[in-house]
Design a protein around this motif. Structure first.
Motif, PDB file in Angstrom:
ATOM      1  N   SER A  76       2.838   6.054   3.720  1.00 59.50           N
ATOM      2  CA  SER A  76       2.242   4.944   4.536  1.00 59.50           C
ATOM      3  C   SER A  76       3.309   3.676   4.740  1.00 59.50           C
ATOM      4  O   SER A  76       3.131   2.847   5.792  1.00 59.50           O
ATOM      5  N   LYS A  77       3.973   3.577   3.613  1.00 62.71           N
ATOM      6  CA  LYS A  77       4.643   2.383   3.596  1.00 62.71           C
ATOM      7  C   LYS A  77       6.141   2.294   4.004  1.00 62.71           C
ATOM      8  O   LYS A  77       7.076   1.574   4.121  1.00 62.71           O
ATOM      9  N   LEU A 248      15.628   7.755   9.885  1.00 67.83           N
ATOM     10  CA  LEU A 248      15.751   7.189   8.503  1.00 67.83           C
ATOM     11  C   LEU A 248      14.736   6.319   8.071  1.00 67.83           C
ATOM     12  O   LEU A 248      14.610   5.159   9.097  1.00 67.83           O
ATOM     13  N   LYS A 249      14.278   6.245   6.834  1.00 74.31           N
ATOM     14  CA  LYS A 249      13.224   5.420   6.737  1.00 74.31           C
ATOM     15  C   LYS A 249      13.228   5.089   5.124  1.00 74.31           C
ATOM     16  O   LYS A 249      13.817   5.815   4.282  1.00 74.31           O
ATOM     17  N   ALA A 250      12.614   3.866   4.874  1.00 74.78           N
ATOM     18  CA  ALA A 250      12.590   3.369   3.314  1.00 74.78           C
ATOM     19  C   ALA A 250      11.377   2.533   3.303  1.00 74.78           C
ATOM     20  O   ALA A 250      11.034   1.931   4.195  1.00 74.78           O
ATOM     21  N   ARG A 279      16.325   0.800  -0.963  1.00 76.18           N
ATOM     22  CA  ARG A 279      14.881   0.815  -1.195  1.00 76.18           C
ATOM     23  C   ARG A 279      14.185  -0.601  -1.592  1.00 76.18           C
ATOM     24  O   ARG A 279      15.119  -1.221  -2.392  1.00 76.18           O
ATOM     25  N   GLY A 280      13.229  -0.928  -1.014  1.00 75.24           N
ATOM     26  CA  GLY A 280      12.749  -2.402  -1.399  1.00 75.24           C
ATOM     27  C   GLY A 280      13.491  -3.434  -0.838  1.00 75.24           C
ATOM     28  O   GLY A 280      14.269  -3.200   0.046  1.00 75.24           O
TER      29      GLY A 280
END
Ligand code: GTP
Ligand code: MG
Length: 372
Positions: A76-77, A248-250, A279-280
């Motif tokens: 979900s993030k 693309l997701k992170a 990431r982050g």
């Protein structure tokens, strides 16, 4: 002793020692036929000559920690992140010219001051969307990254000069992209030149298994002149379509981690590293560990030389504040406490020293021969 020398490895790989010595020289190491190789050198050399070494997985508590952080991802993030596009190809085929043209057309006047600065990683806005580009001047850093298992790129653009054709480093680029399992877009460059023959490029690339769509394959070939800008908008359009298919997701809302793109020692500023945040979000003041090096991010600069306070996924940044120069391809992690960062780096350093102490007996020639 069990230690493996340049000469022995050359024999094993059916190569000339001079090729290995030359490769090591390009990696910044002077060697002779009698130089004893570290396991890491052996790995890099084998990688460079496309020989696979089947190595046992070494279990390391820090690595496990990193891996855990990587899998325990809260779906979900996850939010969309910009694609990371690596431009590869043979020497002089026009990689840097292409990137300069893309940047000139898509960086606004005021921000344009930093173009001469070379950090090898840039972010531009295309149609309101950010895209990160990595230039690969030499292939050594990229080879080193692959050897350490660093996966940074989502798409590879392979530049092939239409007046020159497919060359050894074009082939290497294809191999890199295939090994990383990422889609390729081919930019047939220098079509403005009199001797340009795009059809020849298409057939030579097909021989490498990279078949153009118009010939029934699944790779998009675009014809460009990086110098004049012809065809570049179409190339970027294609690239965005390929990126869209990847979704693309992170997670930007966690401690930052990513990969070192390049690093050097600056006389005035100390160790300077170009990081790709994967990431982050990395923030000024964060405590980071990169291999055995660590420190607090004292200052972050973007690709235009402007100071920034935070960097989200896919953002390339230059940082200062590390205690030593990390290696290209090293993974970095940020931690909540400086003490923890120092502890992890210290622990790794201890282990490295211990490993080096035992390294002469780490791998025998017979062991290596069995693994290749
Ligand atoms: P390395 O970083 O050394 O591997 O080279 P590169 O692939 O980055 O090539 P670079 O962009 O430096 O270009 C090499 C030469 O080709 C330069 O002189 C460029 O001006 C020229 N060049 C690049 N693209 C084009 C083009 O589309 N047309 C013409 N005519 N020349 C080009
Ligand atoms: Mg270049």
């Amino acid at each position: 002793s069990d230690a493996i020398t340049v000469g022995q490895l050359a024999q094993l790989l059916h190569k000339n020692s001079s090729e290995i010595i030359k490769f090591l020289f390009m990696m910044g190491n002077m060697s002779t036929i009698n130089t004893v190789l570290s396991d890491e050198d052996i790995e890099l050399i084998c990688m460079n000559f496309n020989v696979e070494v089947h190595k046992e997985v070494v279990v390391d508590e820090d690595d496990i920690e990193e891996q855990l952080q990587n899998v325990e991802e809260d779906e979900s993030k996850l939010v969309s992140r910009p694609p990371v596009v690596t431009i590869m190809g043979h020497v002089d085929h026009g990689k840097t010219t292409l990137l300069d043209t893309i940047r000139k057309a898509n960086v606004t006047e005021g921000e344009f001051g930093g173009i001469t600065q070379h950090i090898g990683a840039y972010q531009v806005s295309l149609k309101g969307r950010k895209v990160t580009f990595l230039d690969t001047p030499g292939h050594e850093a990229f080879t080193a990254m692959r050897a350490r298992g660093a996966e940074v790129t989502d798409i590879v653009i392979i530049v092939v000069a239409a007046d020159d054709g497919v060359m050894p480093q074009t082939k290497e680029a294809v191999d890199h992209a295939k090994a990383a399992g990422v889609p390729i877009v081919v930019a047939v460059n220098k079509i403005d030149k009199p001797g340009a023959n795009p059809d020849r490029i298409m057939s030579e690339m097909s021989e490498l298994g990279i078949m153009p769509e118009e010939w029934g394959g699944d790779t998009i070939f675009t014809q460009v002149s990086a110098k004049k800008g012809t065809g570049v908008p179409e190339l970027l359009e294609t690239m965005l379509l390929v990126a869209d298919m990847q979704e693309l997701k992170a997670n930007p809302d966690t401690n930052a981690s990513g990969t070192v793109i390049e690093a050097k020692l600056d006389k005035g500023r100390g160790p300077v590293a170009t990081l790709l945040v994967q990431r982050g979000t990395l923030q000024t003041g964060d405590s980071v560990v990169v291999g055995t090096s660590y420190g607090r991010v004292r200052k972050m600069t973007n690709d235009r030389g402007m100071e920034i306070k935070h960097a989200e996924p896919s953002c390339p940044v230059e940082i200062i504040g590390l205690n030593e120069v990390p290696r290209a391809g090293d993974v970095f992690m940020s931690y909540d406490s400086y003490k923890k960062a120092a502890e992890i780096a210290g622990h790794r350093l201890d282990k490295q020293i211990e490993k080096e102490r035992n390294s002469s007996s780490a791998m025998s020639l017979e062991d290596l021969a069995k693994k290749i």
